[in-house]
Design an enzyme around this catalytic site. Structure first.
Site, PDB file in Angstrom:
ATOM      1  CE1 TYR A   1      42.988  -0.656 -39.083  1.00 33.00           C
ATOM      2  CE2 TYR A   1      44.948  -1.414 -37.926  1.00 33.00           C
ATOM      3  CZ  TYR A   1      44.156  -0.379 -38.394  1.00 33.00           C
ATOM      4  OH  TYR A   1      44.552   0.917 -38.190  1.00 33.00           O
ATOM      5  CE  LYS A   2      42.784   1.495 -42.085  1.00 37.44           C
ATOM      6  NZ  LYS A   2      43.710   2.607 -42.284  1.00 37.44           N
TER       7      LYS A   2
ATOM      8  NE  ARG B   1      35.986   5.816 -44.618  1.00 33.37           N
ATOM      9  CZ  ARG B   1      37.085   5.385 -44.004  1.00 33.37           C
ATOM     10  NH1 ARG B   1      38.265   5.701 -44.490  1.00 33.37           N
ATOM     11  NH2 ARG B   1      37.024   4.658 -42.920  1.00 33.37           N
TER      12      ARG B   1
HETATM   13  C1  LIG Z   1      44.155   3.282 -41.127  1.00 28.65           C
HETATM   14  C2  LIG Z   1      45.358   4.115 -41.328  1.00 28.65           C
HETATM   15  C3  LIG Z   1      46.336   4.211 -40.337  1.00 28.65           C
HETATM   16  C4  LIG Z   1      46.168   3.540 -39.011  1.00 28.65           C
HETATM   17  O1  LIG Z   1      47.312   3.568 -38.239  1.00 28.65           O
HETATM   18  P1  LIG Z   1      47.396   2.703 -36.901  1.00 28.65           P
HETATM   19  O2  LIG Z   1      48.747   2.914 -36.411  1.00 28.65           O
HETATM   20  O3  LIG Z   1      47.052   1.283 -37.273  1.00 28.65           O
HETATM   21  O4  LIG Z   1      46.339   3.209 -35.959  1.00 28.65           O
HETATM   22  C5  LIG Z   1      47.474   4.971 -40.620  1.00 28.65           C
HETATM   23  N1  LIG Z   1      47.614   5.601 -41.802  1.00 28.65           N
HETATM   24  C6  LIG Z   1      46.680   5.533 -42.765  1.00 28.65           C
HETATM   25  C7  LIG Z   1      46.896   6.236 -44.059  1.00 28.65           C
HETATM   26  C8  LIG Z   1      45.520   4.806 -42.554  1.00 28.65           C
HETATM   27  O5  LIG Z   1      44.577   4.744 -43.501  1.00 28.65           O
END
Ligand SMILES: *Cc1c(COP(=O)(O)O)cnc(C)c1O
Length: 418
Positions: free
Chosen positions: A230-231, A379
């Site tokens: 989702y990023k 950021r």
């Molecule tokens: C965004 C992110 C997550 C998110 O974890 P979810 O289980 O999707 O909430 C985990 N680890 C890192 C390093 C992230 O940047």
């Protein structure tokens, strides 16, 4: 550089940009400069029709047949194969499933299991960074505690201390490749090589790397990897994450979340768990099909370009942003926390400001969307598929205006989600 520092020069760069046509593939609201694709990627236009099709035809019309006819059951593997080239993985090594937190748990449990059943049997330490994304540390600490076999998580405070921390007791080196706050990018191949030389396994979180920077897991000889869709991959809010298990570790890959989707014969409804062969072992249970289906719309866009072109533009965007902030906003108390060195930089630029939260709120109010992370960090994420050089110019001019006029409310209260 100075010839770059006008809006016209930025527009000229956009006209020359080989990726410029891909911006049209995304639905971005007018009047917004979106610099938060590192937190939630923008919506691929195709996702609306795809969602409509999954809901109306696949679910509404074809009902339960769609597990077979629409390929719902195979979706985690099919999407994994489409994602694989972005991270240097092979066919049959990636599934899109569950969340990053859960996938990290599975991969870490499997890595500890591998060590416990091999020459690393006595090793009890999981090494990571204190600056890692908190959920990664929480999950590792939770697993270590629940295993109740003397495992512990060692938090390291600086990159320089990492090599020594990977000692004879280290079972797994668990790192996030690009730091979510600073944008610092680790040398994956060097650290993995060091871990192996010390007898440890290397587990990488690619949450801020997949689709953002070139990654070659096989070249680095990494052991396991997980990451978000989702990023930078633009899969949609809460879209399922991914997990990579290379072929060489699949036969021994075992974790405690032995759900029926990783069973050798899920529809035999048999008593007793028997793991399937291959990457299916990383699955657990039924997936959110609607969310999963939309991940494909994000991946499709990447197939029209390559990570080298994306990386070249990403570095050009972050270089320009840093140069503009430092020249246009000189005199304001801004501090760059992202590495200037290209090899160590992800696809973001972070600046501290004593009133970072309030300044970010003012930026968002003016249509420049970045985000804020403790402590004091503003950021800005750069997503070459849809961020233009003119966006960078406009964002910095608005930042300059806010800072010059002191047009932010230093006493502002923080919201629940930043
Ligand atoms: C965004 C992110 C997550 C998110 O974890 P979810 O289980 O999707 O909430 C985990 N680890 C890192 C390093 C992230 O940047």
């Amino acid at each position: 550089m100075t010839e770059l520092l006008t809006r016209d020069a930025c527009l000229a760069r956009d006209a020359d940009d080989p990726l410029r046509a891909l911006r049209e593939r995304f639905a971005l609201p007018p009047g917004v400069v979106y610099l938060d694709g590192n937190s939630l990627g923008a919506r691929p236009k195709a996702s609306l029709a795809r969602a409509q099709d999954v809901i109306a035809r696949e679910w509404g019309n074809d009902l339960i047949k769609s597990w077979n006819t629409a390929g719902w059951f195979e979706l985690p593997k099919r999407l994994g194969n489409r994602l694989a080239p972005l991270i240097g993985a092979h066919e049959g090594e990636v599934v899109v499933t569950d969340t990053t937190s859960l996938n990290l748990f599975k991969a870490l449990a499997a890595a500890l299991h591998l060590q416990a059943n091999g020459p690393g049997a006595g090793r009890r330490t999981i090494v990571t960074e204190r600056s890692n994304f908190p959920t990664d540390i929480y999950m590792a600490e939770g697993l270590a505690q629940w295993l109740d076999r003397g495992y512990r998580v060692r938090l390291v405070d600086s990159v320089e201390e990492l090599p020594d921390a990977v000692d004879a007791d280290c079972a797994v080196l668990m790192l996030t490749h690009v730091n979510y706050r600073t944008g610092y990018q680790h040398d994956m191949a060097a650290l993995t090589g060091h871990a192996h030389a010390q007898g440890a396994l290397a587990l990488w979180d690619l949450a801020h790397s997949a689709g953002a920077v070139p990654v070659d897991l096989h070249a680095a000889q990494a052991d396991f990897a997980v990451g978000c869709t989702y990023k930078y991959l633009n899969g949609g809010p809460g879209a399922p994450a991914f997990i990579w298990v290379p072929k060489r570790h699949q036969a021994a890959f075992a974790h405690p979340l032995t759900g029926w989707w990783s069973h050798a014969k899920p529809f035999a409804m048999a008593h007793g768990f028997a793991a399937c062969e291959g990457i299916g072992r990383a699955l657990c249970g039924t997936q959110p099909v609607l969310s999963l289906a939309l991940v494909e719309c994000g991946l499709e866009v990447f197939e029209e370009t390559n990570m080298e072109a994306i990386r070249a533009k990403s570095l050009a965007l972050t270089d320009l942003f840093i140069a503009l902030v430092e020249s246009r906003c000189a005199g304001h108390p801004l501090g760059l926390v992202t590495p200037r060195e290209h090899a160590r930089r992800g696809s973001q630029a972070s600046f501290t400001h004593p009133h970072g939260y309030a300044v970010m709120a003012a930026l968002i109010e003016r249509g420049v969307i970045g985000d804020y992370r403790e402590p004091e960090i503003m950021r800005f994420g750069f997503t070459p598929l849809y961020t233009s050089f003119a966006d960078v110019w406009d964002a910095v001019e608005i930042l300059k205006d806010i800072l010059d006029r002191g047009a932010f409310d230093a006493a502002l209260e923080r919201g629940a989600v930043t």
